[in-house]
Scaffold this motif. Structure first.
Motif, mmCIF file in Angstrom:
data_model
loop_
_atom_site.group_PDB
_atom_site.id
_atom_site.type_symbol
_atom_site.label_atom_id
_atom_site.label_comp_id
_atom_site.label_asym_id
_atom_site.label_seq_id
_atom_site.Cartn_x
_atom_site.Cartn_y
_atom_site.Cartn_z
ATOM 1 N N SER A 1 0.826 -1.205 0.000
ATOM 2 C CA SER A 1 0.000 0.000 0.000
ATOM 3 C C SER A 1 0.865 1.262 0.000
ATOM 4 N N ILE A 2 1.977 1.223 0.717
ATOM 5 C CA ILE A 2 2.888 2.371 0.703
ATOM 6 C C ILE A 2 3.523 2.531 -0.665
ATOM 7 N N LEU B 1 -11.483 -6.727 3.532
ATOM 8 C CA LEU B 1 -12.427 -5.877 2.801
ATOM 9 C C LEU B 1 -11.922 -4.445 2.700
ATOM 10 N N LEU B 2 -11.459 -3.898 3.793
ATOM 11 C CA LEU B 2 -10.957 -2.530 3.803
ATOM 12 C C LEU B 2 -9.715 -2.387 2.921
ATOM 13 N N GLY B 3 -8.846 -3.374 2.957
ATOM 14 C CA GLY B 3 -7.637 -3.326 2.145
ATOM 15 C C GLY B 3 -7.925 -3.372 0.658
ATOM 16 N N PHE C 1 -5.977 -3.842 -6.356
ATOM 17 C CA PHE C 1 -5.242 -5.049 -6.717
ATOM 18 C C PHE C 1 -3.898 -5.149 -5.992
ATOM 19 N N LEU C 2 -3.392 -4.061 -5.456
ATOM 20 C CA LEU C 2 -2.132 -4.116 -4.714
ATOM 21 C C LEU C 2 -2.273 -4.886 -3.404
ATOM 22 N N TYR C 3 -3.476 -5.002 -2.895
ATOM 23 C CA TYR C 3 -3.701 -5.666 -1.616
ATOM 24 C C TYR C 3 -3.957 -7.166 -1.768
ATOM 25 N N ILE D 1 -4.907 -12.773 0.090
ATOM 26 C CA ILE D 1 -4.773 -14.231 -0.019
ATOM 27 C C ILE D 1 -4.281 -14.813 1.302
ATOM 28 N N VAL D 2 -3.316 -14.148 1.923
ATOM 29 C CA VAL D 2 -2.834 -14.605 3.230
ATOM 30 C C VAL D 2 -3.944 -14.472 4.267
#
Length: 103
Positions: free
Chosen positions: A16-17, A66-68, A74-76, A81-82
């Motif tokens: 995210s960064i 959900l928030l991510g 798509f970066l999250y 998956i983890v």
């Protein structure tokens, strides 16, 4: 499971960064701000380590996923998956706990 939570948090925060850093280069301002929600989601997963209640841990991990995805898109997905793997482990723990209560 602690390792999975730390891995998910690491993926969520770093990706995210990275998205935030590259989002600054665009003319569109909103996606750069929204990726901070991905960082918050990565930090939220760490809160599940503090909770002893399995249902609360599952809720925190689901909310973080959900928030991510809403924030970082798509970066999250690696962190998501983890998080799904963590959810499966929590579900298995919950089933084992419920069967012990029934006995």
């Amino acid at each position: 499971m602690k390792n999975l939570i730390l891995l998910s948090s690491f993926f969520g925060i770093t990706l995210s960064i990275i998205g935030q850093l590259f989002g600054v280069l665009t003319d569109f301002f909103i996606p750069g701000i929204a990726r901070l929600m991905g960082v918050l989601a990565g930090i939220l997963v760490l809160l599940s380590l503090k909770s002893r209640n399995i249902e609360m841990q599952a809720f925190i991990v689901g909310s973080s996923t959900l928030l991510g995805i809403m924030g970082a898109g798509f970066l999250y997905f690696p962190a998501a998956i983890v998080n799904v793997l963590i959810g499966f482990k929590l579900n298995k723990k919950l089933k084992d706990e419920n069967t012990k209560k029934q006995i």
